[in-house]
Design a protein around this motif. Structure first.
Motif, short mmCIF file in Angstrom:
data_model
loop_
_atom_site.label_atom_id
_atom_site.label_comp_id
_atom_site.label_asym_id
_atom_site.label_seq_id
_atom_site.Cartn_x
_atom_site.Cartn_y
_atom_site.Cartn_z
N LEU A 1 0.82 -1.20 0.00
CA LEU A 1 0.00 0.00 0.00
C LEU A 1 0.86 1.26 0.00
O LEU A 1 0.59 2.22 -0.73
N ALA A 2 1.93 1.25 0.79
CA ALA A 2 2.84 2.40 0.79
C ALA A 2 3.50 2.58 -0.58
O ALA A 2 3.68 3.71 -1.05
N ALA A 3 3.84 1.47 -1.22
CA ALA A 3 4.44 1.54 -2.56
C ALA A 3 3.46 2.16 -3.55
O ALA A 3 3.82 3.03 -4.35
N LEU A 4 2.21 1.72 -3.49
CA LEU A 4 1.20 2.25 -4.41
C LEU A 4 0.98 3.74 -4.16
O LEU A 4 0.87 4.53 -5.12
N ILE A 5 0.93 4.14 -2.93
CA ILE A 5 0.75 5.56 -2.62
C ILE A 5 1.89 6.39 -3.20
O ILE A 5 1.67 7.46 -3.79
N ARG A 6 3.11 5.93 -3.04
CA ARG A 6 4.27 6.64 -3.60
C ARG A 6 4.17 6.74 -5.12
O ARG A 6 4.47 7.78 -5.71
N MET A 7 3.76 5.67 -5.76
CA MET A 7 3.66 5.65 -7.22
C MET A 7 2.58 6.62 -7.72
O MET A 7 2.81 7.39 -8.66
N LEU A 8 1.42 6.60 -7.08
CA LEU A 8 0.35 7.49 -7.50
C LEU A 8 0.70 8.95 -7.24
O LEU A 8 0.38 9.84 -8.05
N ALA A 9 1.36 9.21 -6.13
CA ALA A 9 1.77 10.58 -5.82
C ALA A 9 2.79 11.11 -6.83
O ALA A 9 2.85 12.31 -7.09
N ALA A 10 3.57 10.20 -7.42
CA ALA A 10 4.61 10.61 -8.38
C ALA A 10 4.04 11.07 -9.71
O ALA A 10 4.76 11.64 -10.53
N LEU A 11 2.74 10.85 -9.95
CA LEU A 11 2.14 11.24 -11.23
C LEU A 11 2.06 12.75 -11.38
O LEU A 11 1.98 13.26 -12.51
N SER B 1 -6.11 19.85 -21.94
CA SER B 1 -4.91 19.23 -21.37
C SER B 1 -5.26 17.87 -20.79
O SER B 1 -6.42 17.52 -20.59
N TYR B 2 -4.21 17.11 -20.51
CA TYR B 2 -4.36 15.80 -19.86
C TYR B 2 -4.70 16.00 -18.38
O TYR B 2 -4.31 16.99 -17.76
N ALA B 3 -5.41 15.05 -17.83
CA ALA B 3 -5.70 15.03 -16.40
C ALA B 3 -5.69 13.59 -15.93
O ALA B 3 -6.21 12.70 -16.61
N ILE B 4 -5.10 13.36 -14.78
CA ILE B 4 -5.04 12.01 -14.20
C ILE B 4 -5.70 12.05 -12.83
O ILE B 4 -5.35 12.87 -11.98
N THR B 5 -6.66 11.15 -12.63
CA THR B 5 -7.40 11.10 -11.38
C THR B 5 -7.43 9.68 -10.85
O THR B 5 -7.71 8.74 -11.60
N VAL B 6 -7.14 9.52 -9.57
CA VAL B 6 -7.30 8.23 -8.89
C VAL B 6 -8.74 8.15 -8.41
O VAL B 6 -9.15 8.91 -7.53
N GLN C 1 -0.76 3.90 -22.09
CA GLN C 1 0.51 3.18 -22.11
C GLN C 1 1.62 4.02 -21.48
O GLN C 1 2.45 3.52 -20.71
N ALA C 2 1.62 5.34 -21.77
CA ALA C 2 2.65 6.21 -21.21
C ALA C 2 2.52 6.30 -19.70
O ALA C 2 3.52 6.28 -18.96
N VAL C 3 1.29 6.37 -19.19
CA VAL C 3 1.08 6.45 -17.75
C VAL C 3 1.49 5.15 -17.07
O VAL C 3 2.16 5.15 -16.03
N CYS C 4 1.12 4.02 -17.67
CA CYS C 4 1.49 2.72 -17.10
C CYS C 4 3.01 2.53 -17.10
O CYS C 4 3.59 2.03 -16.12
N ASP C 5 3.66 2.93 -18.20
CA ASP C 5 5.12 2.81 -18.25
C ASP C 5 5.77 3.65 -17.16
O ASP C 5 6.75 3.23 -16.52
N TYR C 6 5.23 4.84 -16.94
CA TYR C 6 5.79 5.71 -15.92
C TYR C 6 5.60 5.12 -14.53
O TYR C 6 6.51 5.16 -13.68
#
Length: 449
Positions: free
Chosen positions: A225-235, A287-292, A330-335
């Motif tokens: 869960l901590a890993a996922l939080i870090r990854m989503l925050a990095a977007l 523009s692009y927007a990313i939402t969890v 694909q770009a978001v998943c790669d990132y």
């Protein structure tokens, strides 16, 4: 019929239109997996009955592979008259937490001229605006009419689109009215000339075979869960701009909402800053927007002292009209793979896509709509964008490149679509139905000159 006669006919039919909207909103037609299917079919049946009552001589349900049925109606064009296709959808978003609603989401409630209920605006108002406009003509339509009401728009996935590609003649028209957008403010008419596309996916992170005691193993065992939080925050960076390479900020050629209006519509709390850079129109529409949009993790109420072995999130990406949703996802998943910490295992699933739309400058249909909206609202409509997505529109553009596509509707920015306490202003519904009916009359007159 004169414009005043048409307006009067729509106004006279409003009590019936409101009652029909109540009946439709009372049906919980959520076409998402895991929800009951019977209400969705019930909404299709009621939609079929309403279109038949509106005077269309041919109405039927059409099976759509992998989806719920679309409802189709048709009336032939008078000699020399054009044909107009009308679109809306009868499925709705899930209601979410009932405790957040002022009134039960599927018990439509009228408060101060607004009807509250899930789907009252998005998009059962579109169904009823078509029905109310058609009823004004009592079966004697000035143009050819085709109607397609979709049954699984909210869950996305390009299902009706494939049907359209296989059956182009069924929906071929000279102009297309998409009643799944609306005005920024009540009484301020607008035509939506751009739509962002969208992509969505589920990300899952795994780090352990099973959960372990946080006292015995915490501080060394990798927490998924901590890993996922870090990854989503990095977007996003600290300003809220997207960090993913290849997703630049765009520019909208037109006027957007004022910051104070946007803050009020979005319900932004005092002292909380808006995110991102550029004008609000640029950020919302170009523009692009990313939402969890969701996270699977232990709830606070059921939390235990354990290091989590896995966690999941649902991520939605909005894509500018010229962008490619598949390449964007694909770009978001790669990132996300690149920023994953500690070597955790990362997988992606349940991808869906919908492409965007950018209208042409406009022709006879848009000119007729401008005049119709000016009569109904007392002012000329503005061009606006929409941050949301309507997957079918891009398919209609590809299949019918000569057709003018017009997006307008009874929703407004304060309608709380996709949120608790969704509502529809009934005066806005009357104006929208009036504008649509006037458009049909004016478009016929323009085409027959």
């Amino acid at each position: 019929m004169t414009p005043d006669q048409i307006e009067g006919a729509v106004a006279a039919g409003m009590p019936q239109a409101v009652e029909d909207l109540r009946r439709l909103v009372a049906i919980p037609s959520v076409a998402f997996p895991g929800h009951p299917e019977e209400p969705v079919y019930a909404a299709a049946a009621l939609t079929e009955a309403l279109l038949r009552d509106a005077g269309l001589p041919e109405v039927r349900q059409i099976p759509v592979e992998g989806s719920f049925p679309a409802v189709y109606g048709e009336a032939p064009a008078p000699p020399g008259a054009p044909t107009v296709l009308l679109y809306a959808h009868y499925d709705v978003q899930p209601a979410g937490d009932p405790a957040l609603w002022k009134t039960p989401p599927f018990d439509p409630t009228l408060i101060d001229g607004e009807l509250y209920g899930r789907g009252a605006a998005d998009d059962k108002s579109g169904v009823i605006s078509h029905v109310a406009a058609l009823r004004a003509f009592e079966g004697r339509f000035p143009v050819g009419i085709k109607v397609i009401i979709e049954g699984q728009e909210e869950y996305a996935g390009e299902r009706l689109e494939a049907f359209v590609e296989r059956n182009p003649e069924l929906l071929r028209a000279d102009a297309i009215v998409v009643a799944d957008t609306g005005n920024q403010r009540l009484g301020d008419p607008a035509v939506t000339t751009s739509l962002r596309g969208m992509g969505a996916f589920t990300i899952e992170v795994r780090s352990l075979h099973e959960s372990v005691h946080s006292g015995q193993f915490g501080g060394v065992a990798p927490d998924a869960l901590a890993a996922l939080i870090r990854m989503l925050a990095a977007l996003h960076d600290d300003n809220g701009d997207i960090r993913v390479p290849g997703l630049p900020r765009g520019a909208f050629l037109g006027t957007g909402p004022l910051e104070e209006d946007f803050r009020a519509s979005a319900g932004v709390l005092d002292g909380v800053a808006l995110v991102g850079s550029g004008s609000i129109a640029d950020r919302l529409w170009a523009s692009y927007a990313i939402t969890v949009t969701g996270v699977d993790a232990p709830s606070v109420a059921h939390a235990i002292n354990a290091v989590q072995p896995g966690a999941r999130a649902r991520v939605t990406v909005r894509v500018p009209p010229a962008g490619d949703p598949r390449l964007t996802v694909q770009a978001v998943c790669d990132y996300l793979r690149q920023v994953a910490p500690w070597g955790v295992q990362v997988s992606f699933s349940d991808e869906i896509y919908g492409t965007g739309f950018l209208a042409d400058a406009g022709g006879r249909a848009r000119a007729a709509l401008n005049k119709a909206m000016e009569h109904a609202y007392g002012r000329t409509p503005r061009d606006i964008g929409a941050g949301g997505s309507i997957p079918l529109v891009s398919t209609l553009v590809k299949q019918f490149p000569a057709a003018e596509i017009l997006l307008f509707g009874a929703e407004d920015d304060n309608a709380s679509i996709h949120a608790p306490n969704e509502r529809l202003n009934l005066e806005e519904l009357r104006r929208t139905a009036t504008a649509e009916a006037l458009f049909l009359q004016r478009y016929a007159a323009t085409a027959l000159r």
